[in-house]
Design a protein around this motif. Structure first.
Motif, short mmCIF file in Angstrom:
data_model
loop_
_atom_site.label_atom_id
_atom_site.label_comp_id
_atom_site.label_asym_id
_atom_site.label_seq_id
_atom_site.Cartn_x
_atom_site.Cartn_y
_atom_site.Cartn_z
N ALA A 1 -87.11 -29.38 -19.44
CA ALA A 1 -88.50 -29.81 -19.78
C ALA A 1 -88.42 -30.52 -21.16
CB ALA A 1 -89.35 -28.55 -19.89
N ARG A 2 -87.65 -30.33 -22.01
CA ARG A 2 -87.41 -30.94 -23.32
C ARG A 2 -87.02 -32.38 -23.04
NH1 ARG A 2 -85.53 -25.87 -25.27
NH2 ARG A 2 -83.41 -26.48 -24.91
N VAL A 3 -86.02 -32.51 -22.16
CA VAL A 3 -85.67 -33.88 -21.96
C VAL A 3 -86.53 -34.77 -21.31
CG1 VAL A 3 -83.81 -35.48 -20.52
CG2 VAL A 3 -83.13 -33.11 -22.18
N ARG A 4 -87.16 -34.18 -20.22
CA ARG A 4 -88.38 -34.59 -19.44
C ARG A 4 -89.35 -35.15 -20.50
NH1 ARG A 4 -91.99 -30.41 -17.10
NH2 ARG A 4 -92.55 -30.48 -19.36
N ASP A 5 -89.70 -34.45 -21.55
CA ASP A 5 -90.80 -34.84 -22.50
C ASP A 5 -90.23 -35.83 -23.30
OD1 ASP A 5 -92.59 -32.92 -21.30
OD2 ASP A 5 -92.23 -31.35 -23.00
N ARG A 6 -88.98 -35.71 -23.83
CA ARG A 6 -88.54 -37.07 -24.61
C ARG A 6 -88.54 -38.17 -23.72
NH1 ARG A 6 -82.94 -35.12 -25.55
NH2 ARG A 6 -82.60 -37.22 -26.23
N THR A 7 -88.05 -38.09 -22.40
CA THR A 7 -88.20 -39.18 -21.69
C THR A 7 -89.64 -40.19 -21.49
OG1 THR A 7 -86.22 -38.21 -20.36
CG2 THR A 7 -87.29 -40.27 -19.37
N ALA A 8 -90.47 -39.28 -21.39
CA ALA A 8 -91.80 -39.71 -21.05
C ALA A 8 -92.37 -40.19 -22.50
CB ALA A 8 -92.92 -38.32 -20.63
N ALA A 9 -92.14 -39.66 -23.68
CA ALA A 9 -92.48 -40.26 -24.98
C ALA A 9 -91.83 -41.63 -24.97
CB ALA A 9 -92.00 -39.40 -25.99
N CYS B 1 -94.00 -40.91 -15.62
CA CYS B 1 -94.58 -40.55 -16.67
C CYS B 1 -95.94 -39.81 -16.36
CB CYS B 1 -94.97 -41.61 -17.67
SG CYS B 1 -93.39 -42.24 -18.42
N ALA B 2 -96.70 -40.12 -15.52
CA ALA B 2 -97.71 -39.34 -15.06
C ALA B 2 -97.37 -38.12 -14.42
CB ALA B 2 -98.71 -40.10 -14.10
N LEU B 3 -96.74 -37.98 -13.70
CA LEU B 3 -96.02 -36.65 -13.06
C LEU B 3 -95.31 -35.97 -14.19
CD1 LEU B 3 -94.38 -38.16 -9.83
CD2 LEU B 3 -96.55 -36.69 -9.96
N ALA B 4 -94.91 -36.50 -15.23
CA ALA B 4 -94.08 -35.82 -16.26
C ALA B 4 -95.32 -35.25 -17.09
CB ALA B 4 -93.36 -36.54 -17.35
N ARG B 5 -96.26 -35.92 -17.41
CA ARG B 5 -97.30 -35.19 -18.32
C ARG B 5 -98.25 -34.22 -17.50
NH1 ARG B 5 -98.09 -40.56 -19.65
NH2 ARG B 5 -99.63 -41.12 -18.05
N SER B 6 -98.33 -34.22 -16.16
CA SER B 6 -98.96 -33.51 -15.55
C SER B 6 -97.97 -32.16 -15.36
CB SER B 6 -99.12 -33.68 -13.89
OG SER B 6 -99.58 -32.83 -13.17
N LEU C 1 -81.65 -40.78 -18.62
CA LEU C 1 -82.56 -39.52 -18.88
C LEU C 1 -83.12 -38.69 -17.88
CD1 LEU C 1 -84.07 -40.87 -22.23
CD2 LEU C 1 -82.61 -38.76 -21.99
N ARG C 2 -83.41 -39.55 -17.10
CA ARG C 2 -84.14 -38.86 -15.74
C ARG C 2 -83.18 -38.27 -14.90
NH1 ARG C 2 -86.33 -42.92 -11.28
NH2 ARG C 2 -84.09 -43.30 -11.01
N ASP C 3 -81.97 -38.91 -15.00
CA ASP C 3 -80.87 -37.82 -13.89
C ASP C 3 -80.54 -36.85 -14.79
OD1 ASP C 3 -81.09 -40.17 -12.28
OD2 ASP C 3 -79.10 -41.24 -13.15
N ARG C 4 -80.51 -36.65 -16.15
CA ARG C 4 -80.29 -35.75 -16.74
C ARG C 4 -81.16 -34.50 -16.57
NH1 ARG C 4 -79.46 -37.31 -22.22
NH2 ARG C 4 -77.91 -38.61 -21.52
N VAL C 5 -82.65 -34.87 -16.48
CA VAL C 5 -83.47 -33.91 -16.12
C VAL C 5 -83.36 -33.17 -14.76
CG1 VAL C 5 -85.95 -33.63 -15.66
CG2 VAL C 5 -85.36 -35.07 -17.65
N GLY C 6 -83.00 -34.05 -14.01
CA GLY C 6 -82.67 -33.57 -12.56
C GLY C 6 -81.42 -32.62 -12.63
N ALA D 1 -84.76 -41.03 -32.43
CA ALA D 1 -83.66 -40.11 -32.10
C ALA D 1 -83.36 -40.20 -30.79
CB ALA D 1 -84.27 -38.95 -32.53
N THR D 2 -84.36 -40.53 -29.86
CA THR D 2 -83.97 -40.37 -28.36
C THR D 2 -83.29 -41.88 -28.04
OG1 THR D 2 -85.77 -39.05 -27.79
CG2 THR D 2 -84.77 -40.39 -26.01
N ILE D 3 -83.62 -42.85 -28.56
CA ILE D 3 -82.88 -44.22 -28.42
C ILE D 3 -81.64 -44.14 -29.11
CG2 ILE D 3 -82.81 -46.53 -28.96
CD1 ILE D 3 -85.92 -46.56 -28.95
#
Length: 565
Positions: A432-440, A557-562, A415-420, A348-350
């Motif tokens: 947070a939702r966009v961040r988690d989708r981006t990390a996944a 991704c590591a920062l996002a998971r943290s 996606l990263r820009d959208r998080v910001g 769905a993200t793609i």
């Protein structure tokens, strides 16, 4: 202080697997100012070193505790403060005791008490505590003797039962000597039960059923080498598959108290034999385990029994392609995923980022898409509502292919820009939702690209340094382990490499990102190649991941998971 000693050294596990009569024991007893190792102090140490029933040496000394002795301790032991005026402090005594005991199995009656005091004392003296193997004669007595024969397992009671030569007196050396006689009597009892080594004694101590212990013979002829073992049942069916660094030691553990899982005890009860495959090193053992799990699907294994039941994100073959989640993979698929839900979320993200349609109707090549679809912002199709021909729509699936292959990571940047942007607007939950989708998405891309990079190589030969010298060698073809071997220390490795390459398995290619191998196998090989010290001997192609792939996003991704945690 008096002591007699012989040359000490630490016993290895294999030496502890030698007969009990060849094992060195140091039996120790302490007198103290109280019962708390953290608050009280040692006033006397007595120790006896024995092997094969013979006394090799004794150590006995009073110890100045640096405090007065409570009256009830004086009454119990007969040790008074006046007796300790000229006694050495514990910091002078401990090094001698540790040297005396080094290389032996440390024995005490109620071992947690004595060893607890010794450990506390070494810590206060800033000394390291050696890796002693230990044995408690209280625990051994309770295991060997029935309640009717020994209602009490106090040292005085056992001394009377076994009619020891030295009666315990609450003085350290006398009590240690009494414990020696008790130990010998208990070892005679377990010897009649087939326990002949320290390792077997450790296995015997927990309360294990006779049926479970009676199957120890299934491990008797196994080698002490790396490999895979397979428990078989009464109809020769595969019950359980596992790997081991030492086959005999690992399999023997299933017949002892160290195995506490009810499921495994049930499996052992059914087992009639244990097959094994010796392996050159741990990588080969792990790969063979995966292949045996796939071949037999043993009922008592919980993981990796169906390695090909993975989910893949794939573009459909039609004029206006969509993303679908299926078991089948094509060369441009993204995966593998263990969960269909996870795959659908990433798809769905793609679809949103690459503007791929999610409507399901069939559209002919000569028709257009979009006329009947509301825009994505209104909850409709990501491809939009503007009419598009098949030619105009082609850029969307092409963008998805380039993202999956690692040729273009623009979607991740967006996606990263959208998080910001969402964070700056203080829309934190949306960010947070966009961040988690981006990390996944980045994690799925990285997993697929990492494994595909290795599977793309027709042949790769690698070497990993062995502990103590020499090399573990692996020949990998299209992501599969085709051959494995060892060049021992002092053996030139290249002739071994040539031999392994000549004898390597021929791999049949398949049209998928992993060329037919399983994600589990290529993942094991990739992890092995990434270990420190591994060298690539040669490859038919370069071993690289795409420059614009998700590998560069691992830190983000590591920062996002943290942050998510």
């Amino acid at each position: 202080m008096s002591a007699q000693n012989s040359t000490p050294r630490q016993l290895s596990f294999d030496e502890l697997d030698s007969p009990l009569r060849e094992t060195t024991f140091v039996v120790v007893d302490l007198e103290t100012t109280g019962s708390s190792a953290g608050e009280d102090a040692i006033t006397e140490i007595g120790a006896v070193k024995i092997r094969g029933g013979e006394v090799l040496g004794e150590l006995a000394t009073l110890v100045d505790p640096g405090r007065s002795i409570p009256p009830f301790i004086v009454e119990l032991t007969g040790i008074t403060s006046a007796m300790l005026i000229d006694a050495p402090r514990i910091e002078r005594v401990l090094p001698s005791f540790l040297e005396f005991a080094r290389g032996a199995v440390l024995v005490a009656h109620n071992a947690p008490f004595d060893i607890g005091f010794l450990k506390a004392a070494t810590a206060r003296c800033d000394l390291p505590w050696p890796p002693f193997q230990t044995l408690c004669t209280v625990k051994l007595a309770r295991r060997v003797l029935s309640r009717e024969e020994a209602p009490s397992v106090k040292l005085s009671a056992l001394s009377s039962l076994f009619q020891v030569h030295t009666q315990p007196t609450h003085r350290a050396l006398d009590d240690a000597r009494a414990t020696v006689d008790v130990l010998h009597a208990l070892l005679e009892r377990v010897g009649g039960l087939g326990v002949h080594s320290y390792a077997e004694l450790v296995d015997y101590l927990p309360n294990v059923s006779a049926a479970q212990r009676g199957k120890r013979g299934l491990a008797a002829d196994l080698p002490r080498t790396p490999g895979v073992y397979l428990f078989r049942g009464p109809s020769d069916e595969a019950l359980y598959v596992g790997t081991a660094v030492n086959l005999q030691r690992r399999v023997r553990g299933y017949f002892t108290g160290s195995e506490t899982r009810a499921r495994m005890k049930e499996m052992v009860a059914l087992a009639t034999r244990v097959d094994h495959v010796e392996c050159a090193h741990g990588l080969e053992a792990s790969v063979r385990e995966l292949r045996l799990l796939a071949a037999h699907a043993p009922p008592y294994n919980r993981r990796s029994k169906f390695p090909r039941r993975a989910w893949w994100i794939t573009l459909t073959d039609e004029p206006f392609p969509r993303l679908s989640v299926s078991r089948r993979a094509t060369p441009d698929s993204l995966g593998p995923f263990s969960s269909r839900t996870d795959a659908a979320d990433v798809a769905a993200t793609i679809a949103v980022e690459c503007r791929i349609r999610t409507c399901t109707k069939k559209i002919r090549h000569d028709r257009v898409h979009g006329a009947d679809c509301p825009d994505a912002v209104a909850g409709g199709c990501p491809a939009g509502s503007a009419p598009q021909s098949a030619e105009q729509y082609r850029s969307a699936p092409q963008a998805a292919v380039e993202l999956i292959r690692g040729l273009d990571d623009a979607a991740l940047h967006r996606l990263r820009d959208r998080v910001g942007e969402l964070g700056a607007a203080e829309l934190f939950e949306s960010a947070a939702r966009v961040r988690d989708r981006t990390a996944a998405l980045a994690a799925a891309l990285r997993r697929g690209q990492r494994l595909a990079a290795l599977a793309a190589i027709d042949e790769l030969v690698a070497a990993r340094p062995r502990e103590g010298g020499g090399w573990d060698l692996a020949v990998v073809r299209a992501g599969r382990l085709a051959s494995a071997g060892v060049a021992e220390r002092g053996v030139p490795p290249m002739p071994v490499v040539e031999m392994l390459t000549a004898a390597a398995e021929t791999v049949i290619d398949e049209p998928s990102p992993l060329r037919g191998t399983t994600a589990g196998e290529v993942g094991l090989i990739a992890s092995w190649l990434e270990q420190p010290g591994v060298r690539i001997v040669r490859t038919s192609q370069g071993y690289t991941e795409p420059a614009r792939g998700a590998g560069a996003w691992q830190e983000w991704c590591a920062l996002a998971r943290s942050a998510s945690a």
